[in-house]
Design a protein around this motif. Structure first.
Motif, PDB file in Angstrom:
ATOM      1  N   ILE A 114       0.834  -1.205   0.000  1.00 60.87           N
ATOM      2  CA  ILE A 114       0.000   0.000   0.000  1.00 60.87           C
ATOM      3  C   ILE A 114       0.870   1.256   0.000  1.00 60.87           C
ATOM      4  N   VAL A 115       1.943   1.232   0.795  1.00 62.81           N
ATOM      5  CA  VAL A 115       2.848   2.387   0.841  1.00 62.81           C
ATOM      6  C   VAL A 115       3.498   2.621  -0.518  1.00 62.81           C
ATOM      7  N   LEU A 116       3.990   1.533  -1.136  1.00 58.55           N
ATOM      8  CA  LEU A 116       4.634   1.678  -2.436  1.00 58.55           C
ATOM      9  C   LEU A 116       3.647   2.177  -3.491  1.00 58.55           C
ATOM     10  N   PHE A 117       2.431   1.664  -3.464  1.00 53.46           N
ATOM     11  CA  PHE A 117       1.420   2.112  -4.426  1.00 53.46           C
ATOM     12  C   PHE A 117       1.085   3.582  -4.210  1.00 53.46           C
ATOM     13  N   SER A 118       0.969   3.994  -2.945  1.00 52.21           N
ATOM     14  CA  SER A 118       0.664   5.390  -2.641  1.00 52.21           C
ATOM     15  C   SER A 118       1.775   6.307  -3.115  1.00 52.21           C
ATOM     16  N   VAL A 119       3.026   5.875  -2.901  1.00 52.88           N
ATOM     17  CA  VAL A 119       4.164   6.677  -3.355  1.00 52.88           C
ATOM     18  C   VAL A 119       4.156   6.805  -4.876  1.00 52.88           C
ATOM     19  N   PHE A 120       3.845   5.696  -5.557  1.00 53.07           N
ATOM     20  CA  PHE A 120       3.800   5.723  -7.023  1.00 53.07           C
ATOM     21  C   PHE A 120       2.714   6.671  -7.527  1.00 53.07           C
ATOM     22  N   ILE A 121       1.512   6.566  -6.958  1.00 52.41           N
ATOM     23  CA  ILE A 121       0.413   7.447  -7.368  1.00 52.41           C
ATOM     24  C   ILE A 121       0.767   8.907  -7.088  1.00 52.41           C
ATOM     25  N   GLY A 122       1.376   9.151  -5.913  1.00 52.21           N
ATOM     26  CA  GLY A 122       1.767  10.519  -5.592  1.00 52.21           C
ATOM     27  C   GLY A 122       2.791  11.066  -6.573  1.00 52.21           C
ATOM     28  N   ALA A 123       3.753  10.216  -6.973  1.00 54.92           N
ATOM     29  CA  ALA A 123       4.779  10.659  -7.920  1.00 54.92           C
ATOM     30  C   ALA A 123       4.164  10.967  -9.284  1.00 54.92           C
ATOM     31  N   VAL A 124       3.221  10.125  -9.720  1.00 54.79           N
ATOM     32  CA  VAL A 124       2.560  10.366 -11.009  1.00 54.79           C
ATOM     33  C   VAL A 124       1.763  11.674 -10.968  1.00 54.79           C
ATOM     34  N   CYS A 125       1.011  11.883  -9.895  1.00 52.84           N
ATOM     35  CA  CYS A 125       0.232  13.123  -9.773  1.00 52.84           C
ATOM     36  C   CYS A 125       1.140  14.355  -9.744  1.00 52.84           C
ATOM     37  N   LEU A 126       2.243  14.252  -9.011  1.00 51.17           N
ATOM     38  CA  LEU A 126       3.180  15.369  -8.946  1.00 51.17           C
ATOM     39  C   LEU A 126       3.781  15.665 -10.310  1.00 51.17           C
ATOM     40  N   ALA A 127       4.099  14.605 -11.072  1.00 50.58           N
ATOM     41  CA  ALA A 127       4.671  14.802 -12.402  1.00 50.58           C
ATOM     42  C   ALA A 127       3.668  15.482 -13.330  1.00 50.58           C
ATOM     43  N   VAL A 128       2.405  15.073 -13.231  1.00 55.14           N
ATOM     44  CA  VAL A 128       1.375  15.683 -14.083  1.00 55.14           C
ATOM     45  C   VAL A 128       1.192  17.157 -13.741  1.00 55.14           C
ATOM     46  N   VAL A 129       1.128  17.462 -12.443  1.00 57.03           N
ATOM     47  CA  VAL A 129       0.952  18.854 -12.024  1.00 57.03           C
ATOM     48  C   VAL A 129       2.136  19.701 -12.456  1.00 57.03           C
ATOM     49  N   CYS A 130       3.359  19.182 -12.223  1.00 53.92           N
ATOM     50  CA  CYS A 130       4.557  19.939 -12.601  1.00 53.92           C
ATOM     51  C   CYS A 130       4.604  20.161 -14.109  1.00 53.92           C
ATOM     52  N   SER A 131       4.228  19.126 -14.871  1.00 52.97           N
ATOM     53  CA  SER A 131       4.232  19.269 -16.332  1.00 52.97           C
ATOM     54  C   SER A 131       3.255  20.363 -16.771  1.00 52.97           C
ATOM     55  N   TYR A 132       2.073  20.376 -16.160  1.00 53.33           N
ATOM     56  CA  TYR A 132       1.081  21.403 -16.515  1.00 53.33           C
ATOM     57  C   TYR A 132       1.572  22.791 -16.132  1.00 53.33           C
ATOM     58  N   VAL A 133       2.134  22.914 -14.921  1.00 53.14           N
ATOM     59  CA  VAL A 133       2.583  24.226 -14.446  1.00 53.14           C
ATOM     60  C   VAL A 133       3.718  24.754 -15.308  1.00 53.14           C
ATOM     61  N   PHE A 134       4.727  23.900 -15.563  1.00 51.83           N
ATOM     62  CA  PHE A 134       5.870  24.364 -16.340  1.00 51.83           C
ATOM     63  C   PHE A 134       5.488  24.641 -17.793  1.00 51.83           C
ATOM     64  N   SER A 135       4.561  23.841 -18.326  1.00 51.51           N
ATOM     65  CA  SER A 135       4.096  24.092 -19.694  1.00 51.51           C
ATOM     66  C   SER A 135       3.403  25.447 -19.783  1.00 51.51           C
ATOM     67  N   ASP A 136       2.563  25.749 -18.777  1.00 50.30           N
ATOM     68  CA  ASP A 136       1.867  27.030 -18.778  1.00 50.30           C
ATOM     69  C   ASP A 136       2.841  28.186 -18.603  1.00 50.30           C
ATOM     70  N   LEU A 137       3.816  27.998 -17.706  1.00 48.27           N
ATOM     71  CA  LEU A 137       4.818  29.051 -17.505  1.00 48.27           C
ATOM     72  C   LEU A 137       5.642  29.284 -18.770  1.00 48.27           C
ATOM     73  N   TYR A 138       5.983  28.171 -19.456  1.00 51.56           N
ATOM     74  CA  TYR A 138       6.763  28.309 -20.685  1.00 51.56           C
ATOM     75  C   TYR A 138       5.952  29.040 -21.755  1.00 51.56           C
ATOM     76  N   ARG A 139       4.656  28.723 -21.877  1.00 54.42           N
ATOM     77  CA  ARG A 139       3.810  29.395 -22.865  1.00 54.42           C
ATOM     78  C   ARG A 139       3.711  30.883 -22.572  1.00 54.42           C
ATOM     79  N   ARG A 140       3.524  31.221 -21.291  1.00 51.28           N
ATOM     80  CA  ARG A 140       3.431  32.644 -20.931  1.00 51.28           C
ATOM     81  C   ARG A 140       4.755  33.369 -21.197  1.00 51.28           C
ATOM     82  N   TYR A 141       5.871  32.659 -20.896  1.00 57.38           N
ATOM     83  CA  TYR A 141       7.181  33.270 -21.123  1.00 57.38           C
ATOM     84  C   TYR A 141       7.384  33.563 -22.606  1.00 57.38           C
ATOM     85  N   LYS A 142       7.050  32.606 -23.475  1.00 58.10           N
ATOM     86  CA  LYS A 142       7.232  32.801 -24.906  1.00 58.10           C
ATOM     87  C   LYS A 142       6.307  33.899 -25.436  1.00 58.10           C
TER      88      LYS A 142
END
Length: 283
Positions: free
Chosen positions: A163-191
């Motif tokens: 359960i701990v390993l699965f939770s860590v995996f789900i958390g890492a995936v969610c964090l990656a998705v959020v970071c990708s969205y945030v950085f993509s938006d920041l990059y678009r605004r910068y350009k």
């Protein structure tokens, strides 16, 4: 063979001339008792006697031993043994007691009566929710045995680790998705801000009519890869920019005169394009 000293008392009956002897022993087993008068053994001395158990087992002297009273792995079974004793700490050699366990971490329990005074006790620990030190109450015939309640350490099991390993995996995936969205938006605004500040760096200017192979800024699908990025990478499409040129080739036509500000044509389109870029940069 051990030797135990038995102490007692003797009283004489003056009427019958008999002597009444009383003694007490706390250890079961076979004994040899010698009786003397004026230090001389009487006839038949020593006598062989058998000391038996004192009635029924004593729960206050009955004890438990084994790994199951110290710790268990979550989701697994624990085992230990109970040995019945009488009130003088003699090992009780008969079965018949009812053993019961109670503890928040226990999902089920039971015991096996060996019919010799010993009992094999087993229980299953819950998989989740009770890690660490837990109390386990052990009773015989409804009374707590010696040492009860016991402190049992429940260790992490495989279910908890999964359960701990699965939770860590789900958390890492969610964090990656959020970071990708945030950085993509920041990059678009910068350009977008870069384009608004220096459009000529990203869009080539309208070339002279004699430059047959030059690109025209009215075609927003064109972008020199050495000077910038595609509009699609910034989240824009061709409809985001105003262009008023026909699709025909304008290279053979005479250069148009400069129209007034806001009018149709290359100059008016450039102003509206700049205004659109400025609005994007402020988002």
């Amino acid at each position: 063979q051990s030797t135990w000293e038995i102490k007692g008392s003797v009283q004489e009956d003056p009427v019958s001339g008999l002597y009444n002897a009383t003694y007490e022993t706390t250890r079961t087993g076979q004994y040899s008792v010698g009786i003397t008068v004026d230090k001389t053994p009487i006839s038949g001395s020593p006598f062989s006697i058998t000391v038996q158990l004192a009635g029924s087992p004593s729960t206050s002297r009955t004890f438990a031993f084994g790994s199951g009273i110290r710790g268990v792995v979550a989701g697994k079974s624990g085992y230990f043994t109970i040995q019945a004793r009488d009130k003088f700490d003699n090992v009780f050699d008969k079965g018949g007691m009812q053993i019961a366990l109670k503890g928040k971490f226990i999902s089920k329990s039971g015991f096996v009566d060996s019919s010799d005074g010993s009992y094999v006790v087993y229980y299953s620990a819950k998989s989740l929710g009770h890690f660490g030190i837990n109390k386990m109450h052990v009773s015989a015939n409804g009374q707590p045995i010696l040492g009860s309640p016991f402190k049992v350490k429940v260790q992490y099991g495989i279910a908890f680790l999964l359960i701990v390993l699965f939770s860590v995996f789900i958390g890492a995936v969610c964090l990656a998705v959020v970071c990708s969205y945030v950085f993509s938006d920041l990059y678009r605004r910068y350009k977008a801000r870069q384009i608004a500040r220096n459009p000529k760096q990203f869009f080539p200017s309208v070339m002279a009519d004699d430059q047959q192979d030059a690109a025209w800024t009215h075609d927003p699908s064109y972008l020199d890869p050495q000077q910038g990025v595609q509009l699609q990478e910034l989240g824009f499409g061709a409809d985001d920019f105003v262009h008023d040129f026909d699709q025909d080739d304008h290279h053979d036509a005479a250069p148009p005169s400069a129209p007034p500000p806001g009018a149709q044509g290359p100059a008016g389109a450039a102003e509206r394009n700049a205004a659109a870029l400025d609005a994007i940069a402020r988002t």
